[in-house]
Each structure stands twice: as structure tokens, then as C-alpha cells.
Design a protein around this motif. Structure first.
Motif, PDB file in Angstrom:
ATOM      1  N   MET A   7      -2.823  -1.817   5.672  1.00  9.71           N
ATOM      2  CA  MET A   7      -2.462  -2.536   6.888  1.00  9.71           C
ATOM      3  C   MET A   7      -3.727  -2.875   7.690  1.00  9.71           C
ATOM      4  N   ASP A   8      -3.692  -3.992   8.356  1.00  9.08           N
ATOM      5  CA  ASP A   8      -4.804  -4.345   9.239  1.00  9.08           C
ATOM      6  C   ASP A   8      -4.990  -3.229  10.275  1.00  9.08           C
ATOM      7  N   PRO A   9      -6.224  -2.739  10.467  1.00  5.04           N
ATOM      8  CA  PRO A   9      -6.452  -1.609  11.381  1.00  5.04           C
ATOM      9  C   PRO A   9      -5.885  -1.826  12.781  1.00  5.04           C
ATOM     10  N   ALA A  10      -6.016  -3.035  13.308  1.00  3.28           N
ATOM     11  CA  ALA A  10      -5.501  -3.295  14.655  1.00  3.28           C
ATOM     12  C   ALA A  10      -3.987  -3.169  14.688  1.00  3.28           C
ATOM     13  N   GLU A  11      -3.319  -3.709  13.690  1.00  4.25           N
ATOM     14  CA  GLU A  11      -1.862  -3.611  13.618  1.00  4.25           C
ATOM     15  C   GLU A  11      -1.427  -2.165  13.397  1.00  4.25           C
ATOM     16  N   LEU A  12      -2.235  -1.433  12.620  1.00  7.50           N
ATOM     17  CA  LEU A  12      -1.926  -0.024  12.378  1.00  7.50           C
ATOM     18  C   LEU A  12      -2.006   0.760  13.686  1.00  7.50           C
ATOM     19  N   ALA A  13      -3.033   0.453  14.494  1.00  4.69           N
ATOM     20  CA  ALA A  13      -3.198   1.144  15.777  1.00  4.69           C
ATOM     21  C   ALA A  13      -2.004   0.884  16.682  1.00  4.69           C
ATOM     22  N   LYS A  14      -1.520  -0.346  16.732  1.00  8.16           N
ATOM     23  CA  LYS A  14      -0.344  -0.689  17.536  1.00  8.16           C
ATOM     24  C   LYS A  14       0.878   0.094  17.051  1.00  8.16           C
ATOM     25  N   PHE A  15       1.019   0.130  15.738  1.00 10.73           N
ATOM     26  CA  PHE A  15       2.170   0.839  15.133  1.00 10.73           C
ATOM     27  C   PHE A  15       2.129   2.311  15.498  1.00 10.73           C
ATOM     28  N   MET A  16       0.932   2.951  15.385  1.00 13.26           N
ATOM     29  CA  MET A  16       0.817   4.372  15.647  1.00 13.26           C
ATOM     30  C   MET A  16       1.061   4.680  17.134  1.00 13.26           C
ATOM     31  N   ASP A  17       0.577   3.776  17.975  1.00 13.55           N
ATOM     32  CA  ASP A  17       0.825   3.968  19.413  1.00 13.55           C
ATOM     33  C   ASP A  17       2.332   3.914  19.710  1.00 13.55           C
ATOM     34  N   ALA A  18       2.989   2.994  19.020  1.00 13.99           N
ATOM     35  CA  ALA A  18       4.425   2.805  19.252  1.00 13.99           C
ATOM     36  C   ALA A  18       5.234   4.012  18.817  1.00 13.99           C
ATOM     37  N   ILE A  19       4.881   4.575  17.686  1.00 15.21           N
ATOM     38  CA  ILE A  19       5.711   5.700  17.183  1.00 15.21           C
ATOM     39  C   ILE A  19       5.312   7.028  17.805  1.00 15.21           C
ATOM     40  N   ASP A  20       4.069   7.124  18.295  1.00  9.70           N
ATOM     41  CA  ASP A  20       3.631   8.387  18.891  1.00  9.70           C
ATOM     42  C   ASP A  20       3.813   8.406  20.414  1.00  9.70           C
ATOM     43  N   GLY A  21       4.002   7.181  20.972  1.00  8.58           N
ATOM     44  CA  GLY A  21       4.137   7.109  22.405  1.00  8.58           C
ATOM     45  C   GLY A  21       5.520   7.514  22.837  1.00  8.58           C
TER      46      GLY A  21
END
Length: 265
Positions: free
Chosen positions: A251-265
Motif C-alpha cells: 500500500m502507498d505509505p501515505a494511504e497506509l498512514a491514513k488507514f492506521m490512524d482510522a483504525i487506531d483512532g
């Protein structure tokens, strides 16, 4: 070079002039091989004929579907079945049922091949898996059966495991197109099963069979290769050698960061 598929009239016209060839084939691959090899006639399972790819694979093979009579039913069932086969492209049908059933189909102009001699589905009446017609009385019974097939309207018959002298004498005295399975060259066609020709049969080999290739050994080799390949796959998974980088998507790192923020937030 393309061939023209023979008709019943063609087979009748060739009677006594040359030996035709016939195989029992079970698959599209075998049918295509028979076509390319120049085989004249094939016996096939009904389901193979109904495969829409069949005539593309075997355009010039005189094709004859057949099944044991107890798989189909009454004379009326046979007529319905035969019309279905004819509509699907059959050139004739095989029938080992009664003379009355054969007559019922022949009366509807369905080309029918009967069976005399050793008839597997009726072998209990003739002593099991052994030659039929080795005595004068037995030979006369085969001739009588041929005559009854003529009267019923069949255009031919498979004659199986009958002494060559008897088969030749009958062939000279009948209008039926006789297909020899272990009955010698005095008939009009020679018939073998593809599984025997290819060496696939692991059971009893009939006296009349001839093996031209050893597919059984090749199947054993391929099975050993299957086991080896599957074992290597299991080993790779256990050791994490599979999957490799080339087998996965990132996955694109930027998109991965958004995804991780969403599931961990």
C-alpha cells in the motif's frame, strides 16, 4: 487435410472392401487425438456427445453414443434418448437391449448398432468373461442373433470375442456392418478401447487388447511430481519462504498512514 464424416450409407458401401478403425474414447482430448490420427468410428459416452465442444474436436468421426440398456429404460425411453443423441450430432446409437427395442428405434429411422457374441451386460447367460460361439451350436446362436438384428432393422453389430472363423463366415452372409472386438479381420472394422491402447488400464487386459503407450507409468510419474510440489509448498509456508516479495502487493505509505490512524483512532 480435412475429411468428410461418413454416413451409414458410406459404411455399408465399404463393407468387405477395407478394414475400418474404431475406438472407445471418453474425453475431448481422446476424441481430438482420434480425429487427428485418422480413426474412422468412435464409441462415446452420451455426455461427451452433448458437450458443445465435441464436434469442433471431432468433426469427421462417425460417432456412436451408447449406454447399458438398464441405464436408459424401456423401448420408449430408448427412442426419446436416441432422438436426443441424434439431435446432438450422433451418427448412430449403440443398443444392447432387446430386438424389440432395436426395432422400435429402427422404425423411427434411427441408425442402430446391436451387439452379439460376448455381451458384457448379459455375460451371466454365456458363462462370464469368455469367448462365445466355440461350438457349432453356439456359433449358430450368434448367427441367429445376427439374423434377428437384420429383421429388427439394425444396420450393424458389434461382434465380441467370437472365433475368427465364425465371425468371418457370418460377416460374409450378412448385410450388417460387423465391428470386431476380438473377432478377427473377417469383419468390417476393428474396435479397441482407448484406455487399453494408451496403457491406462490397470486391471485385467483382454486378450484382444493391444497396448501402444504406457500412460499408467506417466500418470504415476505425474502423481509423484504433484506430491513433491505440494510438499515443497507446505515447507515454504512453514519456513515463510512463501510468499516472496514478488507475490504480494504493498500500500502507498501515505494511504497506509491514513488507514492506521482510522483504525487506531
Amino acid at each position: 487435410m480435412s475429411r468428410t464424416r461418413p454416413t451409414v450409407a458410406d459404411l455399408r458401401a465399404m463393407k468387405g472392401k477395407r478394414q475400418l478403425t474404431m475406438l472407445r474414447v471418453m474425453t475431448l482430448e481422446e476424441a481430438e487425438a482420434a480425429e487427428r490420427a485418422g480413426v474412422d468410428i468412435v464409441s462415446i459416452p452420451p455426455d461427451l456427445l452433448l458437450d458443445p465442444r465435441y464436434r469442433d474436436a471431432a468433426p469427421s468421426l462417425f460417432s456412436m453414443p451408447g449406454d447399458n440398456f438398464y441405464e436408459i429404460g424401456t423401448a420408449d425411453d430408448f427412442v426419446r434418448w436416441a432422438f436426443r443423441m441424434y439431435k446432438a450430432g450422433a451418427d448412430a446409437v449403440y443398443c444392447s437391449a432387446s430386438f424389440a427395442t432395436i426395432k422400435r428405434m429402427a422404425d423411427e429411422a434411427i441408425p442402430v448398432i446391436g451387439h452379439v457374441g460376448l455381451i458384457p451386460s448379459r455375460r451371466t447367460w454365456t458363462g462370464g468373461w469368455k469367448a462365445v460361439g466355440k461350438t457349432a451350436e453356439g456359433a449358430l446362436e450368434i448367427l441367429s442373433a445376427v439374423r434377428q438384428l437384420e429383421e429388427a432393422g439394425a444396420f450393424g453389430a458389434e461382434i465380441e470375442v467370437v472365433p475368427v472363423e465364425v465371425a468371418a463366415a457370418i460377416s460374409q452372409r450378412t448385410s450388417l456392418f460387423l465391428i470386431s472386438m476380438g473377432a478377427g479381420i473377417g469383419c468390417d472394422a476393428q474396435y479397441l478401447f482407448a484406455e487399453d491402447v494408451l496403457g491406462q488400464n490397470r486391471g485385467h487386459m483382454p486378450r484382444h487388447s493391444k497396448v501402444y503407450r504406457n500412460f499408467a507409468a506417466e500418470y504415476d510419474r505425474l502423481q509423484a511430481e504433484r506430491v513433491a510440489a505440494f510438499s515443497e509448498f507446505v515447507e515454504d509456508c512453514n519456513s515463510r519462504a512463501y510468499p516472496e516479495e514478488r507475490h504480494i502487493v504493498h500500500m502507498d505509505p501515505a494511504e497506509l498512514a491514513k488507514f492506521m490512524d482510522a483504525i487506531d483512532g
